[in-house]
Structure formats: structure tokens, C-alpha cells
Design a protein around this motif. Structure first.
Motif, PDB file in Angstrom:
ATOM      1  N   TYR B 436       9.197 -15.126  38.639  1.00  0.00           N
ATOM      2  CA  TYR B 436       9.958 -14.415  37.739  1.00  0.00           C
ATOM      3  C   TYR B 436       9.897 -12.989  37.861  1.00  0.00           C
ATOM      4  O   TYR B 436      10.869 -12.525  37.533  1.00  0.00           O
ATOM      5  N   LEU B 437       8.892 -12.228  38.966  1.00  0.00           N
ATOM      6  CA  LEU B 437       9.064 -11.011  39.193  1.00  0.00           C
ATOM      7  C   LEU B 437      10.190 -10.632  39.926  1.00  0.00           C
ATOM      8  O   LEU B 437      11.013  -9.978  39.689  1.00  0.00           O
ATOM      9  N   LEU B 438      10.661 -11.511  40.790  1.00  0.00           N
ATOM     10  CA  LEU B 438      11.861 -11.352  41.675  1.00  0.00           C
ATOM     11  C   LEU B 438      13.041 -11.384  40.854  1.00  0.00           C
ATOM     12  O   LEU B 438      13.752 -10.505  41.108  1.00  0.00           O
ATOM     13  N   MET B 439      12.908 -12.072  39.906  1.00  0.00           N
ATOM     14  CA  MET B 439      14.273 -12.488  39.312  1.00  0.00           C
ATOM     15  C   MET B 439      14.412 -11.374  38.108  1.00  0.00           C
ATOM     16  O   MET B 439      15.288 -10.758  38.049  1.00  0.00           O
ATOM     17  N   ILE B 440      13.208 -10.864  37.812  1.00  0.00           N
ATOM     18  CA  ILE B 440      13.103  -9.590  36.844  1.00  0.00           C
ATOM     19  C   ILE B 440      13.515  -8.418  37.368  1.00  0.00           C
ATOM     20  O   ILE B 440      14.337  -7.809  37.159  1.00  0.00           O
ATOM     21  N   ALA B 441      13.085  -8.344  38.562  1.00  0.00           N
ATOM     22  CA  ALA B 441      13.559  -6.981  39.614  1.00  0.00           C
ATOM     23  C   ALA B 441      14.818  -7.110  39.850  1.00  0.00           C
ATOM     24  O   ALA B 441      15.465  -6.093  39.845  1.00  0.00           O
ATOM     25  N   THR B 442      15.562  -8.329  40.064  1.00  0.00           N
ATOM     26  CA  THR B 442      16.984  -8.336  40.517  1.00  0.00           C
ATOM     27  C   THR B 442      17.716  -8.193  39.058  1.00  0.00           C
ATOM     28  O   THR B 442      19.109  -7.400  39.278  1.00  0.00           O
ATOM     29  N   LEU B 443      17.205  -8.682  37.907  1.00  0.00           N
ATOM     30  CA  LEU B 443      17.934  -8.525  36.545  1.00  0.00           C
ATOM     31  C   LEU B 443      18.066  -7.064  36.171  1.00  0.00           C
ATOM     32  O   LEU B 443      18.797  -6.562  35.694  1.00  0.00           O
ATOM     33  N   LEU B 444      16.753  -6.247  36.303  1.00  0.00           N
ATOM     34  CA  LEU B 444      16.652  -5.142  35.812  1.00  0.00           C
ATOM     35  C   LEU B 444      16.155  -4.241  37.147  1.00  0.00           C
ATOM     36  O   LEU B 444      14.878  -3.907  37.091  1.00  0.00           O
ATOM     37  N   PRO B 445      16.806  -3.791  37.895  1.00  0.00           N
ATOM     38  CA  PRO B 445      16.573  -2.840  39.090  1.00  0.00           C
ATOM     39  C   PRO B 445      16.051  -1.491  38.691  1.00  0.00           C
ATOM     40  O   PRO B 445      16.692  -1.087  37.792  1.00  0.00           O
ATOM     41  N   GLY B 446      15.480  -0.971  39.498  1.00  0.00           N
ATOM     42  CA  GLY B 446      15.287   0.520  39.388  1.00  0.00           C
ATOM     43  C   GLY B 446      14.068   0.979  38.766  1.00  0.00           C
ATOM     44  O   GLY B 446      13.389   0.003  37.796  1.00  0.00           O
ATOM     45  N   ASP B 447      13.417   2.054  38.876  1.00  0.00           N
ATOM     46  CA  ASP B 447      12.147   2.599  38.001  1.00  0.00           C
ATOM     47  C   ASP B 447      12.360   3.069  36.613  1.00  0.00           C
ATOM     48  O   ASP B 447      11.419   3.325  35.875  1.00  0.00           O
ATOM     49  N   THR B 448      13.798   3.124  36.524  1.00  0.00           N
ATOM     50  CA  THR B 448      13.979   3.720  35.128  1.00  0.00           C
ATOM     51  C   THR B 448      13.784   2.928  34.062  1.00  0.00           C
ATOM     52  O   THR B 448      13.795   3.235  32.893  1.00  0.00           O
ATOM     53  N   VAL B 449      13.852   1.544  34.217  1.00  0.00           N
ATOM     54  CA  VAL B 449      13.687   0.438  33.076  1.00  0.00           C
ATOM     55  C   VAL B 449      12.148   0.669  32.778  1.00  0.00           C
ATOM     56  O   VAL B 449      11.137   0.478  33.648  1.00  0.00           O
ATOM     57  N   PRO B 450      12.105   0.812  31.504  1.00  0.00           N
ATOM     58  CA  PRO B 450      10.658   0.579  31.025  1.00  0.00           C
ATOM     59  C   PRO B 450       9.831  -0.703  31.383  1.00  0.00           C
ATOM     60  O   PRO B 450      10.503  -1.889  31.204  1.00  0.00           O
ATOM     61  N   ALA B 451       8.468  -0.463  31.749  1.00  0.00           N
ATOM     62  CA  ALA B 451       7.772  -1.540  31.919  1.00  0.00           C
ATOM     63  C   ALA B 451       7.839  -2.667  30.901  1.00  0.00           C
ATOM     64  O   ALA B 451       7.517  -3.943  30.932  1.00  0.00           O
ATOM     65  N   ALA B 452       7.683  -1.935  29.580  1.00  0.00           N
ATOM     66  CA  ALA B 452       7.342  -2.903  28.646  1.00  0.00           C
ATOM     67  C   ALA B 452       8.757  -3.923  28.399  1.00  0.00           C
ATOM     68  O   ALA B 452       8.559  -4.958  28.019  1.00  0.00           O
TER      69      ALA B 452
END
Lengths: 89, 686
Positions: B436-452
Motif C-alpha cells: 500500500y505504501l509503495l503504491m500510495i507513494a507512486t500515486l501521490l509523490p512528493g512531500d507537499t501532499v498532506p499526510a492526511a
């Protein structure tokens, strides 16, 4: 049994929160009745309802016991005013 | 070592043996016997067996049957114990003494460990251990296992060569006595039981009717069964309930005993646990708190783990760079950088998240909240034909399906137990977390995306898995396993403050297990996969890495699978990951690390998420589109991708039928849901 106490019998799920009752009859299958009795919830035990309507939280011999609606329907109690069924902490 | 659920047996067992068996503040933590060694006062080894908790010897579930069978010498693998330590919760003495009363009938040497004396005192109760010892005639040792108090006294009692037998006097009710005598004779003559054990077993058979049997349990003789059936028939005809009479008679004896042993020093109003339960078990606030806990868990996984994850990621990259610089070019260097580091390193990065997950699980287990979660979940569980008791194994499966499936042994009804086993792997376990984490990181890359936002997607996957488990439970209870909703009667233990060392130890154990897995299974699969993606080599030295991997053994296998998974938006490279991750779900991440590591130039240590984002189909279209990332996550929510779970289901159901059914229905559902999701997404222009 006197007719007045027969009339007073309610299912455990119908006992209001905070009220205490004395278990007077167990219905349901044999395995359930035995387990309930072994846990000290048998006939003549005092039970205090802490909360719940669909799932009941009760206090019996100082132990907090959760029962689902079906289980609470199979335990008939006679409400007793102002008695608390013991406590552990 | 025997006792009621939650009486502190395992805590005492750990304190005596120095072992670290799992403890928890909810019923059903121990479902199988555990064996350890302690030492007598004279330095002699004593083997200690920790048995699952039970309220009675009349077994109604497989875990209780283990206790009964060991004590009666019915197990092929365990001799009847020389002496029995009854662990008793002093704060709930009357209820706990029911099991002790049955055990004293066995006529074996017994020691009573009067545990939780501090809690009894806090409850305004004075329990007179000497009086109890005088009444029963067996050693009674007051102790507090959590604080290590009373262990010396217990060890001394265990070291005694000549333990006295109980001065246990209890008259069997007269109408039941002939049945007891006849069964006792049959058990002595036909089942080889010593007279006292035979009497105790006869009393037991009249209440449990030998209804629950487990593997490894010696069956009773035909003659004993005949006599039992005869008496049963007789009582049914006369309408007498002699099992109730037996239970009541024991309770009367125990009640009389307790009146002389327990003194109430004060009456109390609502306890601390009552006040907490008024909120946590409330029909509205209970759900709100449950939601807040779950949201805090997922938010923490993203917000707190970021720094440690980046740190580990940098170290993995630095190690790959160092190996790159230190070694001469060649296959061995490729194997180390792309196979070993590229595979194992991509999984190890997720260690902080695993630790956060187990911190929350430890917190819920040690405080007593698990049982409350089962309480508030009883209502939705009853809608699908199960009860709240089934929710504890399901909740445990968020960590790992294997202990979750084993915890189903506490479920009394065989059909409900099987339904719970079948749906437990749908709860998202910790092995899915890296995917899940890898896919979410690929889906929403970058630090600007809110953690929420990231946490929200993660929460969605957990909700989807839970809804799937409920949905299939509903379906199974209406088709394969029809039956009325079961009764639930469950003890809720008092709340306890969390024990930080216990939680830290649990986290460390899980971290070690995760790293051990990474260092063994994942390492081995990564090396094999690197080989399979590297060989056979194309004769043309100018071939691109993608052409090379397509030509490899793994590439050929992936291409063979591609027609099946292409309608889901997956290509042959993802297909390789789906095949290898049948060993364990997190292997998907290491497989992607190896495959896309091999595809990237040798001197490049690009983070995996960036490598995935730049992957594309032969026509140039991006491979890991947001829709594909989402579909892949949904696939892992539903698909049965874990060999260990299959093995455990086979063991617990004693058949290959159910694990094979589970693979078929879960993976079939995964394919169908992903097909609908991907095709609908495509139709809508995503």
C-alpha cells in the motif's frame, strides 16, 4: 411461584441500565445455559446492568460480562430495587 | 498451569520460565499449550506447561478441549501432568474457584496461585489465603505475577516432593450418583483411567457430553459412550436437568467456601473501568473513540514514519553506491546492487511503519481495549450472522492473519469458527502495508501532499478489506454455513495502564520477525528473481535493459500471465510480482525493486517509486497510472497471497478443501473487483 414475581420477570436485555435483577430462568440451548451457569450467571445470581440495549454490559459476582442481544434475551431476571451485584475494583 | 481466561497464567508462566510468551489483557491470548522450564529450590529442572484459559473443564471450544485433554491424560503427545498449578484471580475468587473445584476432583497434587492480590485489595476485598489453604488442604500462594511477587513461595511449593492432596469434600447430588458410579466403572475398566480421575471424568461427561474433540485427543471407549447415551436418554425422558443440578451444587459449595475466605473491607461505587466503559462502550461515543483510534493509527503511520524511512532509504542507497564503487563491473556486482540491496533494501525501508502499527496493536491489547472493540462491533457482526467474539480474531488479523486464525479456537460454534477463518485473511495485515505504501507513494509523490490524504487512501483500503470480510461472512452464513446468530457471552477485563516494556518487547519481536523475513525469504526470492530476470542473456550487447528482462525466464513467465491480468491494467512485470508475492505479500515490493532495478542503468540508485513512475507500456503510455496504483492496492486487499496462511488454514481445518476454497474465492474476487474498477475507471477517462 407467586404470580406477582412471574409478572415482574423481564429479559435481561430489557433491564434498564443501572438496575439490578436476580436471574430466575435460563432459556435457549443446553450448551448456552451450562456455560452461563458455569460463569456464575445461573439461577439466583444477582446481575447489575451497566449499559447497553442490543449488546448488554453486566456485572455478575464482580465480573464485567458482555452479552449479545440473543444471549440477553435468553436470561430472565426479576428486577430488585437498589442492590449492586458486587464489584472487583 | 491452568486457570480462567485473563487470570494471569501466561504472565506467571513467563515469570517462572524466563520465556516471553505473548500476554494480553483480553480473553483467548493462549490457544495452544506452551512448554517452558523452571528450576526447583534444589536446582532440579521442572517442565511447566501453560494451558489455554477456561471457565470449566466442560470444553466448548478447541482451546478449552486442549486443557481438558491434557489434564485427563487424553493427549497422545503430552503425559498427564504430575502436579497442577491453578492460577486464580483473587479479585474474582468465586467464579475462578469453579474450575479449581473440578480440578480438585482429579485427586492430583494441586497448588493454588492466588494471583492479582493487589487488584483484590484495590477492590476492597481481603482474601485470606491461609483460610483457603486450611479449607482445601492444598498450598495456596498469594502472588502478583505482574510485579514478580510471590514467585519464591510458588517455587518452594513446586519443589516439595510430598504435596498434600486436597481435603476436598463435595457430595455428588444423590440423583446423579448412580450415573457417576456407572460411568466411573466404565472409564476405569474400558479406558484405563485411575479411579479418582475416572470419577472426575464421569462428572465432566455428564455436563459436556464429550461434544468437543480435537486432533491428538484419544477417543473414549464404545462402552463409556453407550452408558453416557443411556443416562442422557433417561434424563431427557424424565425431563430432569442433572447437569444444571451438578453445576448448582458446585456453586453452592464454592459460595460457602468463599464466605469464610473473602471479607469486604468496603463497598465501592462505580469503578474506574465502569467510568471508562461508560464512554468506550457507549452506543455513540464508543464508535467515535474507535474511529479516532483508527484514524490516529493511520495518520501516525504516515506522519511519524517519514523521517526514519528517509533515513533508512538513504542508508540503503549509500550501501548500494558503496558496493558499486568498491567492486569491478560484472554479474556479481549486479547481483549485490540490483538483486540483494535492490530487493531487500526496498522492503526494509518500511520497518518504521511496521513498528508504529505494532505499537498501536500492543497498546490496544495491553489496556483491555480489544475486548471493548469486540463489544462495540457485536452489533454489526450480528448483522452478518456472527458475534463480537469473532471480531477479536479479525482485529488480530490486522497485524497478521496467522495468529488471528489461531485465535478462532476460542469460538465455540464450529460453523462460525470456519466462517471467521475463511474471512480473516481479508483484513489488511502488516505484510500488505509495504505494498500500500509503495503504491500510495507512486500515486501521490512528493512531500507537499498532506499526510492526511495519504492516510485517507490507506484507511480506505483497510475499510475495503473489513467490508469484504463482513460481506463474505454474511454470504457464507446464508449459504454454506446456515445457522442462527450465535450467543455471545464474554468477560471484559478491567482496564490496565499500558505496560511500556511489554509493548516495546512486542514491537522488537515483530521488528526482528520482519527483518528475519527480509534476510531469509525475501533475500532468497530476490536473488532467485534477479537470476530469473538476468538470464538467459540476449546475444545482442546493444539490447536495452527492458528487452533483456523481457527475454529472461521471469519475463517469459510474466508474458505468459499477461493475458489474464492485462484487463486489470497490469503488465507482465507486475505479473512477476504477483507470482513471487504468493510467498508473502511484501515480496511484491522487493520484486518490483529487482525488476525495475535491473531495468535502470547500473550506476543509478533511483528510489523505487520514481522508477515505477517512469515505467511505461511498449507504446509509451505510463504503466503505473493512478488508476493502476489503486487497482493494484485493491487486488492486494482481496487476493490470497500468503503461503503461510494457506498452511495454517489447512492445519486448523484439518483439510485442504478450505484453504483451496479460500484461494479460489479470494483471488477470484480480487480479479473481478479489479476488472470492474479498472474498466470503469478507463471508461470514465482515468
Amino acid at each position: 411461584m407467586p404470580s406477582s414475581s412471574l409478572n415482574a420477570r423481564v429479559q435481561l436485555c430489557q433491564l434498564p441500565a443501572g438496575a439490578t435483577g436476580r436471574v430466575c430462568q435460563l432459556t435457549g440451548d443446553e450448551s448456552f445455559c451450562q456455560r452461563v451457569r458455569e460463569m456464575g450467571f445461573g439461577e439466583a445470581a444477582l446481575v447489575t446492568k451497566i449499559s447497553g440495549t442490543t449488546t448488554s454490559l453486566c456485572l455478575v459476582k464482580g465480573t464485567r460480562i458482555a452479552l449479545n442481544h440473543r444471549a440477553a434475551m435468553n436470561i430472565l431476571v426479576e428486577p430488585i430495587p437498589a442492590v449492586r451485584a458486587g464489584r472487583t475494583e | 498451569m491452568v486457570g480462567n481466561p485473563n487470570s494471569g497464567k501466561t504472565t506467571l508462566f513467563n515469570a517462572l520460565t524466563g520465556l516471553r510468551q505473548k500476554v494480553g489483557n483480553y480473553p483467548g491470548v493462549t490457544v495452544e499449550k506452551k512448554i517452558g522450564t523452571t528450576w526447583s529450590q534444589h536446582g532440579k529442572p521442572i517442565q511447566v506447561i501453560d494451558l489455554p484459559g477456561a471457565y470449566s473443564l466442560a470444553a466448548r471450544s478447541p482451546d478449552e478441549a486442549v486443557l481438558r485433554d491434557v489434564l485427563f491424560g487424553r493427549r497422545e503427545d503430552t503425559p498427564q501432568p504430575d502436579r497442577i498449578i491453578c492460577v486464580v484471580d483473587a479479585a474474582n475468587l468465586e467464579r475462578n474457584l469453579y474450575l479449581v473445584h473440578q480440578i480438585l476432583d482429579l485427586g492430583r497434587p494441586v497448588i493454588i496461585a492466588l494471583n492479582m492480590m493487589d487488584m483484590a485489595a484495590a477492590a476492597g476485598m481481603k482474601v485470606d489465603a491461609a483460610e483457603l489453604e486450611g479449607e482445601l488442604g492444598v498450598p495456596v500462594i498469594p502472588c502478583e505475577a505482574v510485579h514478580g511477587k510471590g514467585l519464591v513461595g510458588l517455587r518452594l511449593a513446586m519443589s516439595r516432593v510430598d504435596l498434600p492432596l486436597a481435603r476436598h469434600s463435595w457430595d455428588v447430588p444423590a440423583p446423579v450418583a448412580p450415573a457417576v458410579a456407572e460411568l466411573q466403572a466404565a472409564l476405569t475398566d474400558h479406558d484405563g483411567r485411575p479411579p479418582l480421575v475416572a470419577r472426575a471424568e464421569a462428572l465432566l461427561l455428564l455436563t459436556d457430553l464429550d461434544s468437543v474433540r480435537v486432533a491428538g485427543s484419544r477417543p473414549l471407549s464404545h462402552r463409556t459412550h453407550e452408558i453416557l447415551a443411556h443416562w442422557r436418554q433417561r434424563w431427557v425422558t424424565t425431563g430432569a436437568d442433572w447437569s444444571a443440578t451438578l453445576i448448582r451444587s458446585r456453586h453452592d459449595a464454592i459460595g460457602a467456601l468463599c464466605r469464610g475466605v473473602v471479607t469486604r473491607t468496603r463497598e465501592q461505587g462505580p469503578s474506574r473501568s465502569d467510568r471508562i466503559d461508560a464512554v468506550l462502550c457507549h452506543s455513540v461515543w464508543g464508535w467515535a473513540v474507535f474511529g479516532v483510534i483508527m484514524a490516529a493509527l493511520f495518520f501516525s503511520i504516515f506522519s511519524l514514519a517519514e523521517g526514519p524511512m528517509d533515513f533508512i532509504g538513504r542508508q540503503v542507497a549509500a550501501l548500494a553506491d558503496w558496493v558499486q564503487g568498491a567492486m569491478a563491473p560484472g554479474d556479481l556486482r549486479l547481483l549485490l546492487t540490483k538483486g540483494v540491496i535492490g530487493g531487500v533494501g526496498t522492503v526494509v525501508v518500511f520497518l518504521p511503519q511496521i513498528l508504529i502499527l505494532f505499537f498501536f496493536v500492543g497498546l490496544l491489547e495491553s489496556t483491555g481495549y480489544m475486548a471493548r472493540a469486540a463489544f462495540i462491533m457485536d452489533r454489526p457482526m450480528s448483522k452478518v450472522g456472527l458475534n463480537g467474539r469473532s471480531f477479536i480474531p479479525l482485529l488480530g488479523s490486522y497485524a497478521c492473519a496467522i495468529p488471528g486464525i489461531m485465535a478462532t479456537r476460542t469460538i465455540e460454534n464450529a460453523r462460525d469458527r470456519l466462517v471467521t477463518i475463511l474471512v480473516a485473511p481479508l483484513m489488511s495485515c502488516s505484510a500488505r502495508l509495504p505494498v500500500y505504501l509503495l503504491m500510495i507513494a507512486t500515486l501521490l509523490p512528493g512531500d507537499t501532499v498532506p499526510a492526511a490524504r495519504k492516510a485517507g487512501i490507506m484507511l480506505l483500503m483497510y475499510v475495503l478489506g473489513t467490508a469484504g470480510a463482513f460481506g463474505f461472512a454474511w454470504l457464507f452464513k446464508r449459504t454454506l454455513f446456515k445457522g442462527a446468530p450465535p450467543h455471545m457471552i464474554m468477560e471484559l477485563p478491567p482496564y490496565q495502564p499500558p505496560r511500556p516494556w511489554e509493548i516495546l518487547r512486542h514491537m522488537a519481536e515483530r521488528a526482528w520477525l520482519f527483518l528475519k523475513n527480509a534476510g531469509t525469504i525475501i533475500l532468497a526470492i530476490s536473488i532467485v528473481l534477479w537470476f530469473l530476470t538476468t538470464y538467459p542473456k540476449l546475444p545482442d550487447p546493444t539490447a536495452t535493459p527492458t528487452e533483456q528482462i523481457a527475454h529472461s525466464f521471469a519475463g517469459q513467465a510474466g508474458h505468459a500471465l499477461e493475458p489474464v491480468i492485462r484487463p486489470l491494467g497490469f503488465d507482465w512485470r507486475i505479473g512477476i510480482g504477483l507470482i513471487t508475492s504468493f510467498a508473502a505479500r511484501e515480496v511484491f515490493v522487493s520484486s518490483m525493486g529487482v525488476i525495475f532495478g535491473v531495468e535502470t542503468p547500473e550506476d543509478n540508485t533511483t528510489p523505487l517509486r520514481d522508477a515505477l513512475r517512469s515505467a511505461h507500456w511498449p507504446g509509451g503510455a505510463p504503466l503505473f497510472t493512478p488508476l493502476v496504483c489503486l487497482t493494484l492496492m485493491v487486488y492486494y486487499v482481496f487476493a490470497m497471497q500468503c503461503m503461510s496462511t494457506v498452511a495454517v488454514v489447512k492445519r486448523e481445518t484439518n483439510s485442504w478443501r478450505w484453504p483451496l476454497f479460500q484461494i479460489f474465492y479470494m483471488t477470484g474476487t480480487a480479479w473481478l473487483v479489479c476488472f470492474i474498477l479498472y474498466q470503469a475507471g478507463r471508461a470514465l477517462g482515468y
